[in-house]
Scaffold this motif. Structure first.
Motif: not given
Length: 220
Positions: A14-15, A74-77, A158-160
């Motif tokens: 979600s990032g 894949f970890s995008c945490l 641009q982030r949420d």
């Protein structure tokens, strides 16, 4: 030799980087199934047939059976101290969840790719960099089947959610960009560049462990 990306799991989808990565994977003909673990369903993925969303509030509840059968994970945490609310909460996200995931795939033929930071250093006096460095050291000591560590600098995009310091840094960078060397070590990179680096690593890495520094990410 190209490693085929077939069935993948993306955590932290979600990032900024996670969303971009999922859409890049979705565009690959070889990629047959994309499972994403999110805390809230993502509208951007609903119309994509290859993408299955698994909504889970606590990622530490993931178990060994759920981690089987993936060619790549894949970890995008990633969080910030402000976003997490406390040092312990930040540690729980950036270290404990990633370490838990790695332990679940330790004895599987799964390539684990983890988003870290260019300043990661277990001996750093800065808590953020220290936790990232501790995680990298822990992952390297697990002797995983294949491990990729991605170390970007400041992320453009641009982030949420608002991140004041990162937004401020982006504005400062835009005023200075014309005066920086083309291959400046700390040059910010885009989410697309980071995601592309992860896909390239997934397809081409042959070593059991490889670190991709910010200068490498800049080339994508």
């Amino acid at each position: 030799m190209i490693n085929s990306i077939k069935k993948v799991l993306v955590i932290g989808a979600s990032g900024l980087v996670g969303k971009t990565l999922v859409l890049q994977l979705n565009a690959l003909d070889s990629c047959e199934e994309i499972d994403v673990i999110v805390r809230r369903e993502q509208l951007a993925f609903l119309s994509q047939k290859k993408i299955q969303q698994i909504v889970l509030d606590d990622f530490l509840l993931l178990n060994y059976e759920q981690m089987q059968g993936y060619s790549h994970m894949f970890s995008c945490l990633g969080s910030t101290l402000k976003q997490a609310g406390s040092k312990q909460a930040f540690y729980n996200v950036d270290y404990k969840i990633n370490a838990h995931i790695a332990n679940l795939v330790r004895y599987t033929p799964t390539h684990l790719l983890v988003l870290s930071s260019m300043n990661a250093n277990a001996d750093s006096v800065f808590f953020y960099a220290k936790v990232k460095g501790q995680l990298e050291d822990y992952l390297k000591n697990l002797n995983l089947y294949r491990l990729s560590i991605i170390q970007p600098s400041l992320l453009q995009g641009q982030r949420d959610e608002a991140r004041f310091l990162e937004d401020l840094a982006q504005k400062i960078y835009q005023k200075m960009v014309d005066y920086l060397p083309q291959h400046f070590r700390y040059r910010p990179v885009t989410a697309s560049q980071v995601a592309h680096t992860m896909v390239e690593a997934a397809q081409n890495q042959q070593k059991s462990c490889e670190t991709y520094a910010n200068l490498c990410i800049q080339k994508h």
